[in-house]
Write an enzyme that holds these catalytic residues in place. Structure first.
Site, PDB file in Angstrom:
ATOM      1  CG  ASP A   1      -9.293   0.848   5.142  1.00 59.77           C
ATOM      2  OD1 ASP A   1      -9.118   0.423   3.493  1.00 59.77           O
ATOM      3  OD2 ASP A   1      -8.783  -0.199   5.656  1.00 59.77           O
TER       4      ASP A   1
ATOM      5  CD  GLN B   1      -3.464  -4.173   6.599  1.00 63.56           C
ATOM      6  OE1 GLN B   1      -3.142  -3.292   5.721  1.00 63.56           O
ATOM      7  NE2 GLN B   1      -3.941  -5.670   6.597  1.00 63.56           N
TER       8      GLN B   1
ATOM      9  CE  LYS C   1      -3.933  -2.298   2.751  1.00 59.36           C
ATOM     10  NZ  LYS C   1      -4.406  -2.305   3.372  1.00 59.36           N
TER      11      LYS C   1
END
Ligand code: NDP
Length: 295
Positions: free
Chosen positions: A120, A97, A53
């Site tokens: 997200d 994460q 990412k």
């Protein structure tokens, strides 16, 4: 019929090229989109996701603030870091994460992220906004699926879509987005799960099948109507002694047989996966623009 393969890699690359240009324009205005990344612990898979990412961010010119914390980090310290990022004007998106270590309540941490930096799209406020059709950060995998269909010129309006899977990160949100009134939604949606009495009877009705069950090769050719569009979200590892790693990736769809029947199909890897990563970048740039009042 032999299906056309929808390349998530190619569509992603197009979007990234557009995002790069947008980031350049923002930088000319003195705005550098920034992502705050938090990884707790040393899980090798999580480490490689985070590294990927951050590499994606670098590719389009997004700054990333990398925070790798020890497994022993307390929930209070993690929450304090999230709060610091919530108040940091250089950070437009925050990514924690998952999974976090067991002594940390992941819901508590995700809910502590400001909904305005929740790139997200997992925060209940953004989920609520999405479901009620308000402006929101859309979750990356479901939004990636819609974007793929849109860029391929594949109509969803009036079509019958069958989603296999009802998770909060894929099944439910993709179904919700397709249920929306917009031009690239407006579908009639059925959601299937392990309680569905006759899965094959449902999938055979579908113009578009979205498979997100996490079951290797479960969608077989006899479950697919001739000419249907098949989107495979699944990413499963299956043993393969011919590979150095000892495994290979496969989707939820039996690709080789289903491609003979479908009109369009996504591969695994190289389908939905790259779209997910790219839609995260899209959300970060969107957030940077929003925070700085750029249209
Ligand atoms: P979950 O395990 O959270 O959910 C799976 C869903 O599929 C559940 O709702 C489950 O039903 C349903 N299901 C499982 N088996 C069957 C079956 N035999 N028949 C009908 N329904 C079934 O998975 P996720 O949603 O998190 O992920 C799904 C897949 O997508 C995984 O392979 C994952 O790795 C992949 N994925 C890929 C991404 C990408 O970027 N390409 C991103 C995120 C996920 P029930 O609720 O009844 O248990």
């Amino acid at each position: 019929m032999l299906a056309e393969i929808i390349s998530g890699n190619e569509i992603s690359q197009d979007i990234r090229t557009e995002l790069k240009l947008e980031v350049q324009k923002l930088k000319e205005k003195g705005i550098v989109p920034g992502l705050g990344v938090i990884l707790v612990g040393d899980d090798p898979a999580s480490r490689s996701y985070v590294t990927a990412k951050e590499r994606d961010c670098e590719e389009v010119g997004i700054y990333s603030d990398d925070n790798r914390l020890p497994e022993t980090t307390s929930e209070a310290d993690l929450l304090a870091l999230v709060e610091k990022m919530n108040n940091d004007p250089k950070i437009h998106g925050i990514l924690v994460q998952l999974p976090v270590p067991k002594h940390i309540d992941s819901d508590k941490v995700l809910n502590a992220i400001s909904p305005e930096k929740d790139v997200d799209g997992f925060h209940p406020i953004n989920v609520g906004r999405m479901v009620t059709g308000q402006e929101a950060f859309l979750p990356c995998t479901p939004n990636g699926v819609l974007e793929m269909l849109k860029r391929k010129g594949l109509e969803t309006s009036g079509k019958k879509v069958v989603v296999v899977g009802r998770s909060n990160i894929v099944g439910k949100p993709v179904a919700n987005l397709l249920l929306g009134r917009g031009k690239n939604a407006n579908a009639t949606v059925t959601i299937c799960h392990t309680g569905t009495a006759d899965l094959k009877a449902e999938t055979l009705q579908a113009d578009i099948i979205i498979a997100a069950a996490g079951q290797p090769n479960m969608i077989k050719a006899d479950m697919v109507r001739e000419g249907a569009i098949v989107i495979d979200v699944g990413v499963n590892r299956i043993e393969d002694s011919s590979k150095k790693s000892g495994f290979r990736l496969c989707g939820d769809v039996e690709f080789d047989t289903v491609k003979e029947k479908a009109s369009y199909i996504t591969p695994v890897p190289g389908g939905v996966g790259p779209m997910t990563r790219t839609m995260l970048l899209f959300n970060i740039v969107k957030s940077a623009k929003k925070h700085n009042g750029v249209k």
